[in-house]
Design an enzyme around this catalytic site. Sequence first.
Site, PDB file in Angstrom:
ATOM      1  N   GLU A  41     -11.171 -10.629  -1.050  1.00  0.00           N
ATOM      2  CA  GLU A  41     -10.856  -9.849   0.143  1.00  0.00           C
ATOM      3  C   GLU A  41     -12.139  -9.265   0.735  1.00  0.00           C
ATOM      4  O   GLU A  41     -12.639  -8.240   0.235  1.00  0.00           O
ATOM      5  CB  GLU A  41      -9.920  -8.685  -0.211  1.00  0.00           C
ATOM      6  N   GLU A 100      -9.603  -0.365  -1.595  1.00  0.00           N
ATOM      7  CA  GLU A 100      -9.217   1.008  -1.240  1.00  0.00           C
ATOM      8  C   GLU A 100      -9.276   1.920  -2.469  1.00  0.00           C
ATOM      9  O   GLU A 100      -9.296   3.147  -2.328  1.00  0.00           O
ATOM     10  CB  GLU A 100      -7.819   1.006  -0.590  1.00  0.00           C
ATOM     11  N   SER A 104      -6.270  -9.453   6.685  1.00  0.00           N
ATOM     12  CA  SER A 104      -5.744  -9.798   8.013  1.00  0.00           C
ATOM     13  C   SER A 104      -5.051 -11.157   8.077  1.00  0.00           C
ATOM     14  O   SER A 104      -5.083 -11.829   9.116  1.00  0.00           O
ATOM     15  CB  SER A 104      -6.855  -9.737   9.071  1.00  0.00           C
ATOM     16  N   LYS A 150       0.856  -1.197   0.000  1.00  0.00           N
ATOM     17  CA  LYS A 150       0.000   0.000   0.000  1.00  0.00           C
ATOM     18  C   LYS A 150       0.894   1.250   0.000  1.00  0.00           C
ATOM     19  O   LYS A 150       1.970   1.223  -0.595  1.00  0.00           O
ATOM     20  CB  LYS A 150      -0.955  -0.017   1.190  1.00  0.00           C
ATOM     21  N   GLY A 194      -7.243  -5.324   7.345  1.00  0.00           N
ATOM     22  CA  GLY A 194      -6.610  -4.528   8.391  1.00  0.00           C
ATOM     23  C   GLY A 194      -7.341  -4.536   9.731  1.00  0.00           C
ATOM     24  O   GLY A 194      -6.985  -3.783  10.635  1.00  0.00           O
TER      25      GLY A 194
END
Length: 232
Positions: free
Chosen positions: A152, A89, A193, A8, A158
């Site tokens: 995901e 994102e 995660s 990221k 996260g």
Amino acid sequence: MYAVANYKMNGDKEFFLSQVQELNKIDTKDTKIVLCPPFIYLPFFKVNERISLGAQDVANAMKGRSTGQVSATMLKEFDAEYVIIGHSERRSNGETNTQIVDKVKCALELGLIPIICVGELNKNSGNDEIFEQVDAVLKNIDHSSKIIFAYEPVWAIGSGDIPTTEEVKNVIDNIKSRAKEMNFDIEVLYGGSVDEKNFTTFSKAGADGFLLGGITLKTERFIELIKGMDNE
Ligand code: PGA
């Protein structure tokens, strides 16, 4: 099994140089390590033949008036072999399925392997969203294309909150059978995660590897995870 590092917008030159040095020392058998740094760091990744490079995004056109974008041609020039497309994102910043399909096409045209992220927003939002994202891609590209999906669940990214083996297996099986019906031969990763302690939850679910975020910033634990995957 793939271990794909999505750094990221993290890390700096010093961090990447020292992590790459450590990763180059690992002797993996079956684990394919793919490192996806922010674009600007790609030229600093001097990796051995067991490690591949990737990017975190690609432009949806080959060249032209796209201020701030990086094309598939440019990624190729800096030795990228893979590219993450449609990460949540980016979707949350307004990236649409149509733009994602265009990005996938640009990547494929240059021989880059797209890692296409799909996943539901909330824990209880069901699977329709996922299959809409999967179908948008499958219906618009050639079935002989080499593509990888990364499942995901957005709520798991996260957060440390992870789905069960059964839940992940159900989604992965569904993505694979949809793809098979359309004559695609694809692989499906899990992301959200994943760490050196919980990864077997997802390998048991049939994941062909992992898209890794937070853990990649902790070199020792990242290496422990890769070694664990390799010994499975
Ligand atoms: P995480 O990120 O491992 O930190 O949950 C995964 C991802 O966003 O690809």
